[in-house]
Design a protein around this motif. Sequence first.
Motif, PDB file in Angstrom:
ATOM      1  N   PHE A  29       0.812  -1.202   0.000  1.00 37.45           N
ATOM      2  CA  PHE A  29       0.000   0.000   0.000  1.00 37.45           C
ATOM      3  C   PHE A  29       0.847   1.254   0.000  1.00 37.45           C
ATOM      4  O   PHE A  29       0.514   2.233  -0.680  1.00 37.45           O
ATOM      5  N   SER A  30       1.924   1.245   0.748  1.00 34.76           N
ATOM      6  CA  SER A  30       2.733   2.449   0.884  1.00 34.76           C
ATOM      7  C   SER A  30       3.379   2.866  -0.442  1.00 34.76           C
ATOM      8  O   SER A  30       3.786   4.017  -0.588  1.00 34.76           O
ATOM      9  N   SER A  31       3.442   1.970  -1.395  1.00 35.14           N
ATOM     10  CA  SER A  31       4.056   2.289  -2.681  1.00 35.14           C
ATOM     11  C   SER A  31       3.072   2.928  -3.661  1.00 35.14           C
ATOM     12  O   SER A  31       3.451   3.302  -4.770  1.00 35.14           O
ATOM     13  N   LEU A  32       1.813   3.049  -3.275  1.00 31.00           N
ATOM     14  CA  LEU A  32       0.777   3.597  -4.142  1.00 31.00           C
ATOM     15  C   LEU A  32       0.486   5.061  -3.821  1.00 31.00           C
ATOM     16  O   LEU A  32       0.370   5.435  -2.656  1.00 31.00           O
ATOM     17  N   GLY A  33       0.380   5.867  -4.867  1.00 31.75           N
ATOM     18  CA  GLY A  33      -0.200   7.186  -4.696  1.00 31.75           C
ATOM     19  C   GLY A  33      -1.717   7.001  -4.662  1.00 31.75           C
ATOM     20  O   GLY A  33      -2.269   6.271  -5.476  1.00 31.75           O
ATOM     21  N   MET A  34      -2.386   7.648  -3.733  1.00 31.54           N
ATOM     22  CA  MET A  34      -3.817   7.441  -3.552  1.00 31.54           C
ATOM     23  C   MET A  34      -4.560   8.760  -3.624  1.00 31.54           C
ATOM     24  O   MET A  34      -3.994   9.825  -3.347  1.00 31.54           O
ATOM     25  N   GLY A  35      -5.834   8.677  -3.940  1.00 30.08           N
ATOM     26  CA  GLY A  35      -6.608   9.911  -3.993  1.00 30.08           C
ATOM     27  C   GLY A  35      -8.099   9.660  -4.048  1.00 30.08           C
ATOM     28  O   GLY A  35      -8.553   8.512  -4.059  1.00 30.08           O
ATOM     29  N   TRP A  36      -8.828  10.752  -4.081  1.00 31.29           N
ATOM     30  CA  TRP A  36     -10.289  10.728  -4.203  1.00 31.29           C
ATOM     31  C   TRP A  36     -10.723  11.678  -5.319  1.00 31.29           C
ATOM     32  O   TRP A  36     -10.217  12.806  -5.403  1.00 31.29           O
ATOM     33  N   PHE A  37     -11.640  11.199  -6.125  1.00 31.43           N
ATOM     34  CA  PHE A  37     -12.338  12.024  -7.099  1.00 31.43           C
ATOM     35  C   PHE A  37     -13.827  11.903  -6.789  1.00 31.43           C
ATOM     36  O   PHE A  37     -14.254  10.993  -6.077  1.00 31.43           O
ATOM     37  N   ARG A  38     -14.595  12.815  -7.355  1.00 30.20           N
ATOM     38  CA  ARG A  38     -16.038  12.708  -7.206  1.00 30.20           C
ATOM     39  C   ARG A  38     -16.712  13.116  -8.499  1.00 30.20           C
ATOM     40  O   ARG A  38     -16.142  13.852  -9.305  1.00 30.20           O
ATOM     41  N   GLN A  39     -17.925  12.620  -8.665  1.00 27.76           N
ATOM     42  CA  GLN A  39     -18.706  12.973  -9.848  1.00 27.76           C
ATOM     43  C   GLN A  39     -20.164  13.127  -9.462  1.00 27.76           C
ATOM     44  O   GLN A  39     -20.793  12.184  -8.957  1.00 27.76           O
ATOM     45  N   ALA A  40     -20.666  14.325  -9.691  1.00 26.36           N
ATOM     46  CA  ALA A  40     -22.068  14.614  -9.446  1.00 26.36           C
ATOM     47  C   ALA A  40     -22.852  14.404 -10.737  1.00 26.36           C
ATOM     48  O   ALA A  40     -22.287  14.478 -11.831  1.00 26.36           O
ATOM     49  N   PRO A  41     -24.153  14.165 -10.637  1.00 25.77           N
ATOM     50  CA  PRO A  41     -24.966  13.946 -11.838  1.00 25.77           C
ATOM     51  C   PRO A  41     -24.860  15.117 -12.798  1.00 25.77           C
ATOM     52  O   PRO A  41     -24.997  16.283 -12.407  1.00 25.77           O
ATOM     53  N   GLY A  42     -24.572  14.804 -14.047  1.00 28.92           N
ATOM     54  CA  GLY A  42     -24.497  15.834 -15.070  1.00 28.92           C
ATOM     55  C   GLY A  42     -23.222  16.656 -15.061  1.00 28.92           C
ATOM     56  O   GLY A  42     -23.091  17.608 -15.832  1.00 28.92           O
ATOM     57  N   LYS A  43     -22.286  16.296 -14.188  1.00 27.27           N
ATOM     58  CA  LYS A  43     -21.039  17.059 -14.100  1.00 27.27           C
ATOM     59  C   LYS A  43     -19.848  16.154 -14.397  1.00 27.27           C
ATOM     60  O   LYS A  43     -19.938  14.939 -14.330  1.00 27.27           O
ATOM     61  N   GLU A  44     -18.728  16.797 -14.685  1.00 16.07           N
ATOM     62  CA  GLU A  44     -17.513  16.033 -14.940  1.00 16.07           C
ATOM     63  C   GLU A  44     -16.874  15.571 -13.640  1.00 16.07           C
ATOM     64  O   GLU A  44     -17.125  16.119 -12.570  1.00 16.07           O
ATOM     65  N   ARG A  45     -16.049  14.539 -13.794  1.00 12.96           N
ATOM     66  CA  ARG A  45     -15.319  14.047 -12.644  1.00 12.96           C
ATOM     67  C   ARG A  45     -14.390  15.128 -12.106  1.00 12.96           C
ATOM     68  O   ARG A  45     -13.772  15.865 -12.862  1.00 12.96           O
ATOM     69  N   GLU A  46     -14.294  15.214 -10.787  1.00 15.24           N
ATOM     70  CA  GLU A  46     -13.579  16.308 -10.146  1.00 15.24           C
ATOM     71  C   GLU A  46     -12.604  15.772  -9.100  1.00 15.24           C
ATOM     72  O   GLU A  46     -12.960  14.913  -8.293  1.00 15.24           O
ATOM     73  N   PHE A  47     -11.407  16.292  -9.141  1.00 11.19           N
ATOM     74  CA  PHE A  47     -10.402  15.941  -8.126  1.00 11.19           C
ATOM     75  C   PHE A  47     -10.832  16.482  -6.770  1.00 11.19           C
ATOM     76  O   PHE A  47     -11.294  17.619  -6.658  1.00 11.19           O
ATOM     77  N   VAL A  48     -10.650  15.665  -5.735  1.00 13.51           N
ATOM     78  CA  VAL A  48     -10.984  16.085  -4.383  1.00 13.51           C
ATOM     79  C   VAL A  48      -9.718  16.207  -3.532  1.00 13.51           C
ATOM     80  O   VAL A  48      -9.434  17.258  -2.965  1.00 13.51           O
ATOM     81  N   ALA A  49      -8.968  15.126  -3.426  1.00 15.46           N
ATOM     82  CA  ALA A  49      -7.777  15.144  -2.572  1.00 15.46           C
ATOM     83  C   ALA A  49      -6.880  13.979  -2.948  1.00 15.46           C
ATOM     84  O   ALA A  49      -7.324  13.015  -3.580  1.00 15.46           O
ATOM     85  N   ALA A  50      -5.594  14.094  -2.559  1.00 15.17           N
ATOM     86  CA  ALA A  50      -4.642  13.036  -2.872  1.00 15.17           C
ATOM     87  C   ALA A  50      -3.550  12.981  -1.819  1.00 15.17           C
ATOM     88  O   ALA A  50      -3.253  13.985  -1.149  1.00 15.17           O
ATOM     89  N   THR A  51      -2.963  11.818  -1.737  1.00 13.90           N
ATOM     90  CA  THR A  51      -1.824  11.616  -0.846  1.00 13.90           C
ATOM     91  C   THR A  51      -0.757  10.839  -1.595  1.00 13.90           C
ATOM     92  O   THR A  51      -1.036   9.797  -2.182  1.00 13.90           O
ATOM     93  N   ARG A  52       0.448  11.382  -1.596  1.00 22.71           N
ATOM     94  CA  ARG A  52       1.555  10.741  -2.297  1.00 22.71           C
ATOM     95  C   ARG A  52       1.972   9.490  -1.536  1.00 22.71           C
ATOM     96  O   ARG A  52       1.719   9.341  -0.349  1.00 22.71           O
ATOM     97  N   ARG A  53       2.667   8.627  -2.213  1.00 23.02           N
ATOM     98  CA  ARG A  53       3.167   7.416  -1.573  1.00 23.02           C
ATOM     99  C   ARG A  53       4.322   7.745  -0.646  1.00 23.02           C
ATOM    100  O   ARG A  53       4.969   8.797  -0.789  1.00 23.02           O
ATOM    101  N   ASN A  54       4.511   6.854   0.301  1.00 17.12           N
ATOM    102  CA  ASN A  54       5.650   6.945   1.215  1.00 17.12           C
ATOM    103  C   ASN A  54       5.788   8.321   1.860  1.00 17.12           C
ATOM    104  O   ASN A  54       6.890   8.859   1.956  1.00 17.12           O
ATOM    105  N   GLY A  55       4.642   8.869   2.306  1.00 22.81           N
ATOM    106  CA  GLY A  55       4.686  10.124   3.035  1.00 22.81           C
ATOM    107  C   GLY A  55       5.097  11.317   2.210  1.00 22.81           C
ATOM    108  O   GLY A  55       5.650  12.284   2.735  1.00 22.81           O
ATOM    109  N   GLY A  56       4.775  11.299   0.927  1.00 18.78           N
ATOM    110  CA  GLY A  56       5.205  12.368   0.050  1.00 18.78           C
ATOM    111  C   GLY A  56       4.363  13.620   0.078  1.00 18.78           C
ATOM    112  O   GLY A  56       4.650  14.561  -0.657  1.00 18.78           O
ATOM    113  N   GLY A  57       3.333  13.689   0.887  1.00 19.69           N
ATOM    114  CA  GLY A  57       2.537  14.901   0.988  1.00 19.69           C
ATOM    115  C   GLY A  57       1.081  14.671   0.643  1.00 19.69           C
ATOM    116  O   GLY A  57       0.722  13.662   0.030  1.00 19.69           O
TER     117      GLY A  57
END
Length: 125
Positions: A29-57
């Motif tokens: 798991f620690s080797s993966l960059g992870m994040g969240w996106f969201r999509q509301a009806p009728g709208k484009e997918r939107e970036f919400v938040a992310a966390t770099r791998r290995n404590g990268g921010g």
Amino acid sequence: QVYLVESGGGLVQAGGSLRLSCAAPGRTFSSLGMGWFRQAPGKEREFVAATRRNGGGTYSADSVKGRVTISRDNAKNTMYLQMNSLKPEDTAVYYCVASARTFYRITHYGDYDYWGQGTQVTVSS
């Protein structure tokens, strides 16, 4: 292959809080960059938040800054999104994403390699 399993969505009143979880079992798991996106009806997918791998921010979109906290527990292979002061405009399907790449743009969903099935968040006014 990485399987992402989201949980924690639901119905909440405006001003309330939710915590989303994303588990990625069976992978370093620690080797993966992870994040969240969201999509509301009728709208484009939107970036919400992310966390770099290995404590990268960590990073969050301006639309949610100050109201969300992204974190990860590498020992539990799980990422979290704590959302506070929720607004009706936060209503969307929230997707957990993961990237195994060394270089990727955290706000570009095309740069992520794996997606969860999505969890619905509904904020009532």
